[in-house]
Scaffold this motif. Sequence first.
Motif, mmCIF file in Angstrom:
data_model
loop_
_atom_site.group_PDB
_atom_site.id
_atom_site.type_symbol
_atom_site.label_atom_id
_atom_site.label_comp_id
_atom_site.label_asym_id
_atom_site.label_seq_id
_atom_site.Cartn_x
_atom_site.Cartn_y
_atom_site.Cartn_z
ATOM 1 N N CYS A 48 49.587 63.226 36.408
ATOM 2 C CA CYS A 48 48.285 63.713 35.964
ATOM 3 C C CYS A 48 47.238 62.720 36.471
ATOM 4 C CB CYS A 48 48.240 63.803 34.433
ATOM 5 S SG CYS A 48 49.261 65.138 33.768
ATOM 6 N N TRP A 49 46.027 62.795 35.941
ATOM 7 C CA TRP A 49 44.941 61.895 36.327
ATOM 8 C C TRP A 49 44.530 61.058 35.122
ATOM 9 C CZ3 TRP A 49 43.038 61.722 41.304
ATOM 10 C CH2 TRP A 49 43.523 62.709 42.161
ATOM 11 N N HIS A 50 44.179 59.797 35.358
ATOM 12 C CA HIS A 50 43.648 58.897 34.338
ATOM 13 C C HIS A 50 42.303 58.388 34.835
ATOM 14 C CE1 HIS A 50 47.551 58.830 32.417
ATOM 15 N NE2 HIS A 50 48.123 58.326 33.501
ATOM 16 N N LEU A 51 41.547 57.751 33.941
ATOM 17 C CA LEU A 51 40.293 57.114 34.319
ATOM 18 C C LEU A 51 40.490 55.608 34.321
ATOM 19 C CD1 LEU A 51 37.709 59.161 32.248
ATOM 20 C CD2 LEU A 51 38.355 59.450 34.641
ATOM 21 N N GLY A 52 39.946 54.963 35.355
ATOM 22 C CA GLY A 52 40.050 53.515 35.445
ATOM 23 C C GLY A 52 38.770 52.919 35.990
ATOM 24 N N HIS A 53 38.622 51.614 35.834
ATOM 25 C CA HIS A 53 37.456 50.915 36.352
ATOM 26 C C HIS A 53 37.514 50.814 37.869
ATOM 27 C CE1 HIS A 53 37.332 49.547 32.168
ATOM 28 N NE2 HIS A 53 36.044 49.454 32.380
ATOM 29 N N LEU A 54 36.372 50.653 38.473
ATOM 30 C CA LEU A 54 36.322 50.375 39.901
ATOM 31 C C LEU A 54 36.933 49.009 40.136
ATOM 32 C CD1 LEU A 54 32.707 51.565 40.700
ATOM 33 C CD2 LEU A 54 34.840 52.738 41.208
ATOM 34 N N ARG A 55 37.540 48.823 41.279
ATOM 35 C CA ARG A 55 38.181 47.550 41.599
ATOM 36 C C ARG A 55 37.174 46.407 41.482
ATOM 37 N NH1 ARG A 55 42.691 45.667 45.391
ATOM 38 N NH2 ARG A 55 43.693 47.411 44.412
ATOM 39 N N GLY A 56 37.575 45.376 40.738
ATOM 40 C CA GLY A 56 36.722 44.204 40.570
ATOM 41 C C GLY A 56 35.726 44.311 39.431
ATOM 42 N N GLN A 57 35.724 45.428 38.701
ATOM 43 C CA GLN A 57 34.738 45.595 37.632
ATOM 44 C C GLN A 57 35.347 45.720 36.251
ATOM 45 O OE1 GLN A 57 31.760 48.476 38.429
ATOM 46 N NE2 GLN A 57 31.318 47.656 40.434
ATOM 47 N N ALA A 58 36.647 45.669 36.156
ATOM 48 C CA ALA A 58 37.287 45.815 34.846
ATOM 49 C C ALA A 58 37.130 44.535 34.033
ATOM 50 C CB ALA A 58 38.770 46.132 35.011
ATOM 51 N N THR A 59 36.946 44.684 32.769
ATOM 52 C CA THR A 59 36.963 43.553 31.855
ATOM 53 C C THR A 59 38.056 43.813 30.838
ATOM 54 O OG1 THR A 59 35.303 44.554 30.439
ATOM 55 C CG2 THR A 59 34.512 43.029 32.109
ATOM 56 N N TYR A 60 38.633 42.775 30.346
ATOM 57 C CA TYR A 60 39.697 42.919 29.363
ATOM 58 C C TYR A 60 39.752 41.658 28.530
ATOM 59 C CZ TYR A 60 42.167 40.224 32.912
ATOM 60 O OH TYR A 60 42.516 39.275 33.831
ATOM 61 N N LEU A 61 40.505 41.700 27.451
ATOM 62 C CA LEU A 61 40.645 40.534 26.588
ATOM 63 C C LEU A 61 41.939 39.804 26.907
ATOM 64 C CD1 LEU A 61 39.518 41.993 23.156
ATOM 65 C CD2 LEU A 61 38.189 40.612 24.758
ATOM 66 N N ARG A 62 41.840 38.510 26.995
ATOM 67 C CA ARG A 62 43.024 37.673 27.221
ATOM 68 C C ARG A 62 43.122 36.705 26.050
ATOM 69 N NH1 ARG A 62 43.697 35.141 32.860
ATOM 70 N NH2 ARG A 62 44.957 36.979 33.118
ATOM 71 N N ASN A 63 44.313 36.557 25.530
ATOM 72 C CA ASN A 63 44.519 35.618 24.428
ATOM 73 C C ASN A 63 44.553 34.196 24.956
ATOM 74 O OD1 ASN A 63 44.709 37.561 22.421
ATOM 75 N ND2 ASN A 63 46.864 37.923 22.847
ATOM 76 N N SER A 64 43.908 33.295 24.234
ATOM 77 C CA SER A 64 43.939 31.881 24.589
ATOM 78 C C SER A 64 44.060 31.082 23.302
ATOM 79 C CB SER A 64 42.665 31.475 25.340
ATOM 80 O OG SER A 64 41.577 31.389 24.445
ATOM 81 N N ILE A 65 44.114 29.779 23.411
ATOM 82 C CA ILE A 65 44.203 28.947 22.212
ATOM 83 C C ILE A 65 42.929 29.051 21.377
ATOM 84 C CG2 ILE A 65 45.868 27.329 23.186
ATOM 85 C CD1 ILE A 65 43.525 25.421 23.707
ATOM 86 N N HIS A 66 41.841 29.565 21.988
ATOM 87 C CA HIS A 66 40.558 29.719 21.295
ATOM 88 C C HIS A 66 40.356 31.145 20.793
ATOM 89 C CE1 HIS A 66 39.631 25.766 22.781
ATOM 90 N NE2 HIS A 66 39.868 26.175 24.008
ATOM 91 N N GLY A 67 41.397 31.976 20.837
ATOM 92 C CA GLY A 67 41.294 33.368 20.420
ATOM 93 C C GLY A 67 41.156 34.280 21.625
ATOM 94 N N SER A 68 40.719 35.517 21.399
ATOM 95 C CA SER A 68 40.562 36.473 22.497
ATOM 96 C C SER A 68 39.301 36.154 23.289
ATOM 97 C CB SER A 68 40.477 37.894 21.942
ATOM 98 O OG SER A 68 41.691 38.250 21.347
ATOM 99 N N VAL A 69 39.447 36.150 24.604
ATOM 100 C CA VAL A 69 38.337 35.844 25.500
ATOM 101 C C VAL A 69 38.176 37.006 26.460
ATOM 102 C CG1 VAL A 69 37.512 34.245 27.278
ATOM 103 C CG2 VAL A 69 38.873 33.384 25.365
#
Length: 76
Positions: A48-69
């Motif tokens: 099927c088809w999904h929606l995604g960000h343009l290459r290089g424009q996606a943002t996401y959360l990454r866990n670190s010792i300081h919480g989600s960044v």
Amino acid sequence: MTAEQPGRVGCTGKTRYLRRSYAKRVASRIRRSGSDHLRPYPCQFCHCWHLGHLRGQATYLRNSIHGSVSVQEMTR
């Protein structure tokens, strides 16, 4: 129109669109509402088809010792 059949692990939790044209309309509506610029792409798992960000424009959360960044996707 979205597909209701279960997908495989690669697209679990993503909205499935049966037609590219409908996915494009949804992406356009999202963009007009002031949200991110998304594009439809074909899924190799559910066909099927999904929606995604343009290459290089996606943002996401990454866990670190300081919480989600919030992280901007980096592409070369």
